[in-house]
Design a protein around this motif. Structure first.
Motif, PDB file in Angstrom:
ATOM      1  N   GLY A   1      -8.390 -12.536  10.410  1.00 45.83           N
ATOM      2  CA  GLY A   1      -9.536 -11.857  11.010  1.00 45.83           C
ATOM      3  C   GLY A   1     -10.775 -12.159  10.199  1.00 45.83           C
ATOM      4  N   THR A   2     -11.948 -11.759  10.724  1.00 43.31           N
ATOM      5  CA  THR A   2     -13.186 -11.964   9.968  1.00 43.31           C
ATOM      6  C   THR A   2     -13.714 -10.677   9.374  1.00 43.31           C
ATOM      7  N   TRP A   3     -13.339  -9.532   9.941  1.00 45.82           N
ATOM      8  CA  TRP A   3     -13.602  -8.221   9.357  1.00 45.82           C
ATOM      9  C   TRP A   3     -15.082  -7.992   9.032  1.00 45.82           C
ATOM     10  N   GLY A   4     -15.974  -8.577   9.836  1.00 44.35           N
ATOM     11  CA  GLY A   4     -17.409  -8.384   9.629  1.00 44.35           C
ATOM     12  C   GLY A   4     -17.985  -9.173   8.476  1.00 44.35           C
ATOM     13  N   VAL A   5     -17.218 -10.088   7.911  1.00 36.94           N
ATOM     14  CA  VAL A   5     -17.672 -10.863   6.751  1.00 36.94           C
ATOM     15  C   VAL A   5     -18.718 -11.884   7.172  1.00 36.94           C
ATOM     16  N   SER A   6     -19.710 -12.117   6.321  1.00 38.13           N
ATOM     17  CA  SER A   6     -20.689 -13.183   6.511  1.00 38.13           C
ATOM     18  C   SER A   6     -21.074 -13.704   5.131  1.00 38.13           C
ATOM     19  N   ASP A   7     -21.904 -14.734   5.094  1.00 41.76           N
ATOM     20  CA  ASP A   7     -22.282 -15.333   3.812  1.00 41.76           C
ATOM     21  C   ASP A   7     -22.896 -14.292   2.877  1.00 41.76           C
TER      22      ASP A   7
END
Length: 566
Positions: free
Chosen positions: A118-124
């Motif tokens: 999943g990405t779980w709201g992650v960003s740079d």
């Protein structure tokens, strides 16, 4: 080959028979021991338990390229000759979707997706330890398998490009290793790990952005990959001190998968290499993405797929024996417009058949050569037909040829462009700067400013007296024989006055601030109705870092912050 579910070891019927022999030998050893003799039976180390095809995986993380830029349509690209040369020994997926299933927030989120489903709201800019989700690292540890992550030379991108730093459970783990050297340095800790008797089952490698094609070109990243993986050697014979020369890849007791993975882009490049991988295989899979990569790894060791990985295929078509494709070949050469008496590099790109290949060249001028990558120098300017012949290593040897014209010139075509100082204004000089390349220097530059005036020189100034659009033409001539001529044309708009507003005293250019006169008496700096005004009682005193100077009378500072008052 099969997995013994009781022992967790790989084996076969032959190996089972061998195991019986070992048991008989153990009884014999006991008898010998009773007789005062000692017999030592050495058994190769067992592979990691699981139901899949490999016992170790090394993931080399690359960055920010389209599939075609690296691998063309799956048969190779002239911009990446080394990686393209791995294709006959590897599998690849031309339609791999790094942005599959709505993945966004990459770079960082792509690394999250491929390691936790999943990405779980992650960003740079993801903080170390900020993701509280179960990851592949947790799964491996729970299953009794081992992992190590290595981030090159200080890990400048942190968790954005190094997934084990993202998770609360692993960011402080000693298995998350930030090295102080480049991976290509033989003293880097990746080599002691890969040469150890029990290397980690899962190894992640994050190069810096100056190596992974993020900030450097495809060809530069390809050269780095070559140095890292084989050094001065080849895929079949890697040089000592390179990754493919380590025990992890040369010890027959290990079944190691090398996965070269790129984050982002759709489709993105990828390559899988190892003795369990189909050679020269171009997958037709169209629904593989980051979650598929994770699921493939989890399925290999019988781990429960995490989150979105459960819904994705495991890319199982990459594994097993494959029928070689018919041998075909093509070649690339650089530079594409070679000069007389200058070196030209030719790179063969054979695919299919059975590697390794034998490659020979006919350069069209009576010269020949052998080798996958060769160089040649032409001594005359004309068009030559170059023929490359590739032969494979199959029992009934296959042969393929490729021919292309190579046009050799005495000089590259002359090219020229120019720039003009921004926002030209009536009655103020505008500066024109020519940039001329190729041909034969020195160059002669002439200008037509579009208002009936002309000029000459690589740098020229001109003052327009009316506010309108003008078509400016620059003409460059070189010193070759016959002479080459190139032109560049652009339309510029001349304004009556410069527009804009300097704003408040807190946002002045060139380090100005209201009342800052660098200690000069009777001088002032102010903004009046958005126009910067200066009074300088001592012209020429001070320096340009503070402000530009007018006479002792008040001057109006134009909108361009680097232009003197008028």
């Amino acid at each position: 080959m099969r997995l013994n579910k009781k022992t967790g070891r790989w084996g076969s019927r032959a190996r089972d028979a061998s195991a019986s022999a070992v048991r008989r030998l153990s009884v014999f050893a006991l008898i010998c021991l009773m007789a005062g003799a000692m017999v030592v039976v050495s058994v190769p180390p067992g592979r990691a338990a699981g139901t899949g095809q490999f016992d170790h995986i090394v993931i080399l993380a690359m960055e920010n390229q389209d599939y075609s830029s690296v691998f063309g349509s799956g048969t190779g690209s002239s911009t990446a000759p080394f990686l393209s040369g791995m294709l006959p020994y590897s599998s690849t997926i031309p339609n791999y979707h790094s942005y599959g299933e709505g993945i966004s927030g990459c770079s960082a989120a792509c690394y999250t997706a491929v390691s936790s489903g999943g990405t779980w709201g992650v960003s740079d800019g993801v903080g170390s330890g900020s993701v509280s989700q179960t990851s592949i690292f947790d799964q491996l540890s729970t299953a009794g398998l081992t992992w190590k992550g290595f981030c090159e030379n200080g890990c400048p991108r942190g968790g954005d490009h190094f997934p084990s730093l993202q998770y609360a459970s692993t960011y402080q783990s000693p298995n998350s290793v930030i090295t102080g050297t480049a991976f290509t340095d033989p003293s880097d800790p990746i080599y002691s790990e890969m040469n150890s008797a029990s290397p980690a089952n899962y190894i992640w490698l994050t190069p810096t952005d100056s190596h992974n094609m993020h900030d450097n070109s495809v060809s530069s990243g390809d050269t780095y990959a070559q140095q890292l993986l084989v050094g001065s050697g080849t895929i079949n014979s890697p040089a000592p001190g390179s990754v493919l020369a380590t025990g992890l890849f040369t010890n027959s007791a290990f079944h190691t998968l090398l996965y070269i993975w790129w984050d982002e882009y759709d489709p993105s490049p990828n390559l899988q290499y190892g003795k369990m991988i189909k050679q020269g295989y171009i997958s037709q899979g169209a629904n593989y993405d980051e979650y598929s990569t994770l699921h493939m790894i989890e399925a290999n060791w019988g781990l429960t797929p995490l989150a979105a990985a459960a819904n994705d295929p495991t890319m199982s078509d990459l594994f097993g024996a494959s029928t070689p494709l018919p041998l075909s070949t093509s070649f690339a050469f650089l530079p594409t417009s070679p000069l007389v008496n200058s070196l030209v590099t030719f790179t063969a790109l054979p695919i299919g058949g059975v590697p390794p290949y034998t490659v020979s060249w006919i350069f069209g001028d009576g010269s020949t050569a052998t080798g996958t990558v060769v160089t040649h120098t032409y001594t005359s300017a004309q068009s030559f037909t170059v023929t490359e012949t590739a032969k494979d290593s199959s029992t009934s040897q296959q042969i393929a040829t490729s021919s292309n014209p190579v046009t050799v010139v005495t000089a590259l075509p002359l090219a020229t462009t120019f720039t003009v100082s921004s926002n030209p204004v009536v009655n103020l000089p505008a500066t024109f700067l020519s940039t001329t390349t190729s041909g034969t220097g020195p160059y002669t530059i002439s200008w037509n400013f579009g208002d009936g005036s002309t000029g000459s020189g690589a740098s020229a100034t001109h003052t327009y007296t009316t506010a309108q659009a003008f078509t400016v033409t620059e003409t460059a001539k070189d010193s070759s024989s016959p002479q080459q001529t190139a032109t560049s044309t652009s339309t510029i708009t001349v304004s009556a006055v410069l527009s804009g507003n300097f704003g408040t005293c807190t946002s002045l250019p060139q380090g100005w601030s209201c009342g800052n006169t660098n200690g000069l008496g009777s001088s002032s700096v102010n903004i009046v109705s958005g126009v910067l005004e200066t009074v300088e009682a001592n012209p020429g005193v001070g320096n340009d870092n503070s402000y530009y100077y007018s006479t002792s009378q008040k001057g109006v500072f134009p909108w361009s912050p680097c232009q003197a008052p008028v």
